[in-house]
Design a protein around this motif. Structure first.
Motif, short mmCIF file in Angstrom:
data_model
loop_
_atom_site.label_atom_id
_atom_site.label_comp_id
_atom_site.label_asym_id
_atom_site.label_seq_id
_atom_site.Cartn_x
_atom_site.Cartn_y
_atom_site.Cartn_z
N THR A 110 0.84 -1.19 0.00
CA THR A 110 0.00 0.00 0.00
C THR A 110 0.88 1.24 0.00
OG1 THR A 110 -0.13 0.09 2.41
CG2 THR A 110 -1.84 -1.18 1.28
N GLU A 133 0.29 5.89 -0.59
CA GLU A 133 -0.61 7.00 -0.83
C GLU A 133 -0.08 7.78 -2.02
OE1 GLU A 133 -1.63 10.96 1.54
OE2 GLU A 133 -2.15 9.13 2.64
N ARG A 143 -4.62 9.70 -2.08
CA ARG A 143 -5.52 8.56 -2.24
C ARG A 143 -4.80 7.28 -1.83
NH1 ARG A 143 -9.21 10.14 -6.37
NH2 ARG A 143 -10.45 8.32 -5.81
N LYS A 144 -5.51 6.36 -1.19
CA LYS A 144 -4.93 5.09 -0.78
C LYS A 144 -4.88 4.14 -1.97
CE LYS A 144 -5.40 1.15 2.27
NZ LYS A 144 -6.26 0.43 3.20
N ILE A 187 -7.75 1.72 -5.94
CA ILE A 187 -7.62 3.10 -5.49
C ILE A 187 -8.80 3.38 -4.57
CG2 ILE A 187 -7.56 5.53 -6.17
CD1 ILE A 187 -6.38 4.57 -8.87
N ASP A 188 -8.52 3.67 -3.32
CA ASP A 188 -9.56 3.87 -2.31
C ASP A 188 -10.56 2.72 -2.31
OD1 ASP A 188 -8.44 6.26 -1.40
OD2 ASP A 188 -9.64 7.48 -2.77
N GLU A 194 -11.49 0.81 -4.74
CA GLU A 194 -12.14 0.57 -6.03
C GLU A 194 -11.12 -0.01 -7.01
OE1 GLU A 194 -13.88 3.28 -9.63
OE2 GLU A 194 -14.30 3.93 -7.59
#
Length: 74
Positions: A15, A17, A21-22, A42-43, A45
């Motif tokens: 992971t 950022e 955004r994660k 991404i977040d 999704e």
């Protein structure tokens, strides 16, 4: 930030950022194809597409590159 590996084994996850955004990149060895399928989130999704790498490290690099490109287009 720096990439952090959160899962090891058959399913490997890193992971980071990007632009606030994660981003999660998931990969693991597929014996049938002798490749590493790559999934990018991404977040939470999933980014649509089929991504494949020859090595795990290449898969992570590819995944984060795809995420950065995706975020540039949004």
């Amino acid at each position: 930030m720096a990439r952090i590996q959160t899962e090891h084994g058959a399913r490997n996850v890193q992971t980071d950022e990007i632009k606030g955004r994660k981003v999660e990149v998931v990969t693991g060895y597929d014996a049938n194809s002798d490749k590493y399928p790559v999934h990018v989130y991404i977040d939470g999704e999933k980014v649509v597409g089929r991504f494949i790498a020859d090595r795990m490290s290449e898969g992570f690099d590819l995944g984060f590159s795809i995420a950065a490109q995706e975020l540039d287009q949004r």
